[in-house]
Scaffold this active site. Structure first.
Site, short mmCIF file in Angstrom:
data_model
loop_
_atom_site.label_atom_id
_atom_site.label_comp_id
_atom_site.label_asym_id
_atom_site.label_seq_id
_atom_site.Cartn_x
_atom_site.Cartn_y
_atom_site.Cartn_z
N GLU A 290 -15.52 12.60 30.58
CA GLU A 290 -14.13 12.40 31.01
C GLU A 290 -13.25 11.90 29.86
O GLU A 290 -12.05 12.15 29.83
CB GLU A 290 -14.10 11.40 32.18
N HIS A 319 -41.43 18.06 31.94
CA HIS A 319 -42.04 19.13 32.74
C HIS A 319 -40.98 20.04 33.34
O HIS A 319 -41.25 20.74 34.30
CB HIS A 319 -42.94 18.52 33.81
N LYS A 433 -7.36 16.13 42.17
CA LYS A 433 -6.90 15.12 43.15
C LYS A 433 -5.64 15.63 43.84
O LYS A 433 -5.50 15.58 45.05
CB LYS A 433 -6.58 13.80 42.46
#
Ligand code: PA5
Length: 464
Positions: A290, A319, A433
């Site tokens: 960000e 793995h 937003k």
């Protein structure tokens, strides 16, 4: 201070042509020094209030410790309602410093309230929480700097409604608001309803706020020594007063990452070799993404910079992801977080003597296995010319966690200055937003709503 950064495996002299030469590093030092200078000059100003956090909170810490002691006496559960920078820090520090099955321990052992962070608005998650807690013995810490974030305010409304139904006027005693003192809705509500309140300083943005009341109250409630965390940050800050990369580990990492990015290393893998540090990688991912993922620089030039953070965990992800890191594109820098001493250990017992390919492990400890697997992964990546460096610490404790978080905040600030971008804004988040507000018909967002409505519908030919 036990935190050390070993960047041998970033260098061409160790990993070959994919690495950084001494010449390249030396050439970048003037830019690193000027970034250091810029960050130092901005200390405490505008959005760099986080650089004061290690020093200016004596009174706040006293208040928080008193509040925490009261919560420990009165409540069974402590729930953080928040998202992004208002949640990831509390989660990271809790996992780093408390028992890994803390909530499952009996109260007599854990001593302090159960701890939950609800950082999503998934209804299943919210309802699942209400299945396991009784709001009557729960305190909710509503954390939102802006005091306006839809997710957090929705959670608040749901919780408050439940509290009022069960407790009437006493509901207010179950809410603690952590928010901006000067703006937003939560502070207005807090004053109106007389909630206990803690303030997030104006100059401390969400992702830089773990060492402010955002992180300090949740930590103190579960018995974490917040003064030691701040002391760790303070000592890291002392090291960071120097613009010499041999003294200042955050600046060293910043310079190396900056060069790496310019060499096309667009992915930064954060790989702790300790379960306790798993969520530090999560917190860091937000900080790095960000802060540095930006379209324009400070001169208004389109730059589209940033390095994609990837969370990985040793040894688990050996793995899964490590195959890619060893053989995939040369587009990554891998940061190992290494712990020299685990807080507990366990010996692998005998029992498989007739199977030599299992019995070689017997008599060794899990900590040895963890450490050797880190060494092995580092060795293979290095041999294949893959950039990697290691941040190590003697043990995971309050002091080192405070220092580590602060190192990462500094490193991010330095790289932001080197890239000449605004490290502290998030226009890309704001866009989403605003579109959400528009979809809900919020006043003032009519234009965006119209834009969304008039967007070309999905073409069925691309839907299978
Ligand atoms: O780093 C940031 O600024 C963001 O991630 C915010 O923390 C996040 O959007 C939540 O904002 P607020 O604390 O205002 O609710």
């Amino acid at each position: 201070m036990s935190i050390k950064v070993n960047y041998n495996n970033m260098m061409a002299s160790v990993i070959g042509q994919q690495g950084i030469t001494d010449d390249e590093l030396n050439k970048i030092l003037p830019l690193a020094k000027s970034a250091h200078n810029k960050v130092e000059q901005g200390r405490g100003n505008a959005m760099q209030g986080w650089m004061d956090s290690p020093y200016n909170q004596t009174e706040v810490v006293r208040t928080i410790e008193k509040m925490a002691a009261d919560i420990q006496k009165r409540f069974e559960n402590f729930v953080v309602l928040g998202i992004g920078g208002s949640a990831l820090g509390p989660i990271a520090v809790f996992y780093a410093l408390k028992h890994l099955y803390y909530n499952e321990l009996p109260r007599s052992v854990r001593k302090t309230p159960r701890f939950y962070v609800v950082d999503n608005v998934d209804p299943e998650r919210m309802n699942a929480l209400f299945d396991i807690i009784d709001v009557k013995n729960t305190v909710f810490n509503v954390i939102t700097k802006s005091g306006a974030t839809s997710e957090t305010m929705s959670q608040y409304l749901i919780v408050m409604d439940m509290l009022k139904a069960k407790l009437g006027d006493k509901a207010r005693e179950h809410i603690i608001a952590t928010t901006s003192e000067s703006k937003g809705n939560l502070i207005k509500l807090a004053k109106e309803q007389n909630f206990a309140t803690l303030y997030i300083p104006d100059g401390v943005g969400g992702r830089f706020s773990e060492l402010s009341p955002v992180g300090l109250l949740p930590a103190a409630v579960v018995g974490i020594d917040i003064k030691q965390m701040l002391k760790g940050a303070q000592d890291m800050d002392e090291r960071a007063k120097s613009s010499d990369i041999a003294q200042n580990p955050a600046l060293a990492v910043a310079a190396l990452q900056y060069i790496a990015m310019n060499k096309g290393k667009n992915i930064g893998v954060m790989m702790p070799y300790a379960d306790s540090l798993k969520y530090i990688a999560d917190w860091y991912a937000q900080l790095w993404a960000e802060s540095l993922g930006k379209e324009v620089d400070l001169d208004g030039k389109t730059v589209n910079v940033g390095q994609t953070p990837v969370k990985s965990l040793g040894v688990t992800d050996q793995h899964s992801q490590v195959q890619l890191y060893n053989e995939g594109p040369y587009d990554k820098v891998i940061t190992f977080l290494e712990v020299n001493n685990f807080r507990t250990d366990r010996t692998i017992p005998n029992g498989c003597e007739s199977f030599p390919d299992v019995s070689f492990l017997c008599g060794h400890t899990l900590a040895e296995l963890m450490t050797n697997e880190l060494k092995a992964t580092r060795y293979t990546l290095t041999k294949r010319g893959r950039m990697n460096y290691t941040i190590s610490m003697d043990k995971v404790d309050e002091y080192n966690i405070g220092a580590l978080l602060y190192l990462m905040q500094l490193q991010t600030a330095y790289v932001g200055a080197m890239l000449n971008i605004n490290t502290y804004n998030q226009p890309g988040v704001e866009g989403g937003k605003n579109a959400t507000y528009a979809l809900f018909g919020r006043k003032g967002y009519e234009k965006t709503a119209e834009e969304i409505r008039s967007a070309k519908p999905d073409d069925v030919k691309y839907i299978v």
